[in-house]
Design an enzyme around this catalytic site. Structure first.
Site, short mmCIF file in Angstrom:
data_model
loop_
_atom_site.label_atom_id
_atom_site.label_comp_id
_atom_site.label_asym_id
_atom_site.label_seq_id
_atom_site.Cartn_x
_atom_site.Cartn_y
_atom_site.Cartn_z
N LYS A 1 -0.44 -3.96 -3.61
CA LYS A 1 -1.80 -3.59 -3.41
C LYS A 1 -1.86 -2.14 -4.00
O LYS A 1 -1.09 -1.31 -3.51
CB LYS A 1 -1.76 -3.37 -2.06
N SER B 1 1.00 -1.31 0.16
CA SER B 1 0.19 0.03 -0.08
C SER B 1 0.89 1.35 -0.08
O SER B 1 1.58 1.62 -0.89
CB SER B 1 -0.87 -0.11 1.23
N ASP C 1 10.64 5.17 -9.45
CA ASP C 1 10.19 5.61 -10.72
C ASP C 1 10.84 6.96 -10.95
O ASP C 1 11.17 7.27 -12.31
CB ASP C 1 8.72 5.89 -10.80
#
Length: 559
Positions: A325, A300, A311
């Site tokens: 998740k 999460s 990223d």
């Protein structure tokens, strides 16, 4: 709760799809047909319950019967859509804030004596301040006996309104005496950052256990403090962090990346579920080398943090693949002080990928389906590295954690944990103080004493080799080869004969580490366990190696 109230709640849960707020969950079928279908099913449910209430052989408990229906309905959607009744609001608040009112101690059942005991009084909390110790047997709370009660029962009596007091009666195994102490409950908040400190003269370490309110503020303060102590590089530990507040994940990323950087985007069916989260302030440090530790229980908000830093090519992610998740939840108030936590959409990290690992299919009765690696798609990081969606965050450097031997598992889990508990309780009674966690080690003499205790206790465990040989013998007998293979089989059995003393010596290093952690918890609490554990952690060791090798660190972040 009476029948009419229950029916109103259930009706509201269904009719939610018809209200302006619930356009987020509207069906793809034409609206008129959808509304008629909802009304028909609500009428059917209402008629069925009324018929049962009047005609069924036994009286119905509305709360239990309709509550089961609500839970079954939500279970058909996904694991994160949950209804909290008025009685469950404390649990709801704890999930969001990490706060509850109680004494600040972990409890568990001692399986050998079938009693609930204090397992770990937490630092600076009422339990520790009152003098409770590991292993204390809980006998009574006020006038209510805790003998033969479950952990949930005892826990519910230890918790209560902040400021209220009670009389706790315990038995201390090390002295055999019964003790009484008055304890006043207060607001307890599990520390989001249970430990941070300098690993060496230039490497900082921060452990974040959960994403609750203000946890990013705590991380920011820790970073500033460590930089004052000479930190030049940092390891953030998100292993076993199941997540929490999305906004806190964004604020945490903001500590290390510039202002106005997109961190995560939420997308659902309705306009209200579409939202982009960007960094809002200047970072504390946007260039310091950073490694983030993750594992399969990193989920999460932890995945938003680690995924965004990956990223943006801001950190090296190390460990094992995360949970996966990629769903976002929000809550809405229900009648009679209830709350509905429901999945509102998916989140997408800066590269544009969603890392949700499981598809929840609601047709054909509902089932779950793991996203196959072959079906995942490629995305690019800020500098052009290839990453993939689905299946969680794949680390830049995959390092498996240390595994636990079969013997250690039996000694530390289940009935046999009491061999460890009794040794630790007696060790603590004999040692008023011990060295700091960074320098503490259990001596060979101490371990030999523990070994003799285990040998005298009658401890037994199932060795995998013995199970394998027994299964092999059954197969050989079944296939008719037993007589021809008997001599070789007996020779193999002789070589694999159970020898507990030898097994204890073989696993000495691993067992000493576990015993040291249990002992340190009594003196230095959770922070001490973490400080000690990272000195014996192969993933942490590799993280520091990467940070110390500038060329390798840069190569890992380069396409």
């Amino acid at each position: 709760m009476n029948n009419s109230k229950q029916m109103k709640i259930l009706s509201l849960l269904f009719i939610l799809a018809l209200s302006p707020l619930a356009t987020l969950t509207a069906s793809a079928q034409p609206q008129d047909s959808h509304n008629i279908n909802v009304a028909k099913n609500l009428d059917a449910f209402n008629a069925i319950y009324k018929a049962l209430d009047m005609l069924y052989v036994d009286s119905l408990d509305a709360g239990e019967t309709i509550g089961t229906g609500i839970n079954a309905m939500l279970k058909s959607l996904d694991p994160y859509t949950t209804y909290y009744s008025s009685e469950d609001q404390q649990e709801m608040r704890y999930r969001v804030t990490g706060k509850y009112a109680g004494i600040g101690a972990l409890i568990r059942k001692n399986l050998l004596i079938d009693r609930i005991i204090i397992d770990e009084p937490q630092a600076n909390m009422p339990a520790a301040e009152a003098g409770l110790k590991k292993g204390d047997i809980i006998l009574a709370i006020d006038d209510t006996s805790m003998v033969d009660k479950t952990s949930d029962f005892v826990s519910s009596h230890l918790r209560g309104e902040a400021g209220t007091s009670f009389l706790l009666k315990v038995k201390r195994p090390s002295t055999g005496k019964n003790l009484k102490m008055k304890i006043t409950r207060r607001a307890i908040q599990q520390p989001a950052v249970p430990y941070y400190g300098m690993y060496d003269d230039k490497t900082g370490y921060i452990c974040l256990s959960q994403f609750v309110e203000d946890c990013a503020r705590d991380i920011r303060r820790a970073v500033v403090d460590l930089k004052k102590k000479g930190m030049k590089q940092l390891v953030i530990d998100l292993r076993n962090n199941g997540g929490g507040l999305e906004s806190e994940a964004v604020s945490l990323v903001n500590i290390f990346v510039p202002k106005d950087q997109l961190v995560v985007s939420n997308r659902g069916k309705g306009q209200q579920s579409k939202k982009d989260y960007r960094t809002t302030v200047e970072p504390v440090d946007s260039i310091m080398p950073l490694v983030v530790l993750v594992n399969d229980n990193t989920a999460s908000a932890s995945e938003i943090t680690s995924g965004a830093l990956q990223d943006l090519d801001r950190a090296v992610i190390l460990g094992t693949r995360t949970y996966g998740k990629g769903l976002v939840q929000t809550s809405v108030d229900m009648p009679y002080n209830g709350s509905l936590m429901y999945t509102v959409g998916k989140y997408y990290i800066p590269s544009g990928r969603c890392i949700q690992a499981i598809n929840y299919k609601h047709s054909k009765g509902g089932y779950v389906e793991h996203v196959a690696d072959s079906l995942t798609r490629e995305f690019k990081t800020l500098h052009g590295r290839t990453v993939r969606d689905g299946g969680g965050i794949k680390p830049d450097v995959e390092i498996k954690p240390d595994t636990m031997s079969n013997l250690t598992a039996y000694l530390t889990l289940g009935d046999s944990t009491e061999c460890v508990l009794n040794y630790v309780v007696d060790y603590v009674a004999k040692h008023p103080t011990i060295p700091a966690p960074a320098s503490f080690e259990l001596s060979d003499q101490d371990f030999d004493e523990f070994k003799q205790r285990v040998l005298k206790s009658g401890f037994k465990y199932d060795r995998q080799s013995e199970k394998f040989i027994a299964d092999l013998e059954k197969i050989i007998r079944f296939e008719g080869y037993y007589e021809d293979a008997k001599a070789e089989l007996d020779a193999l059995k002789a070589k694999l004969t159970h020898n507990l003393k030898r097994d204890l010596d073989h696993n000495r290093k691993e067992l000493k580490i576990h015993l040291a952690q249990e002992i340190l918890s009594e003196y230095y609490r959770q922070a001490g366990i973490i400080e000690y554990s990272i000195r014996h952690d192969r993933q942490m060791e590799e993280a520091v190696n990467i940070l110390n090798d500038h060329n390798r660190y840069q190569q890992l972040l380069t396409p």
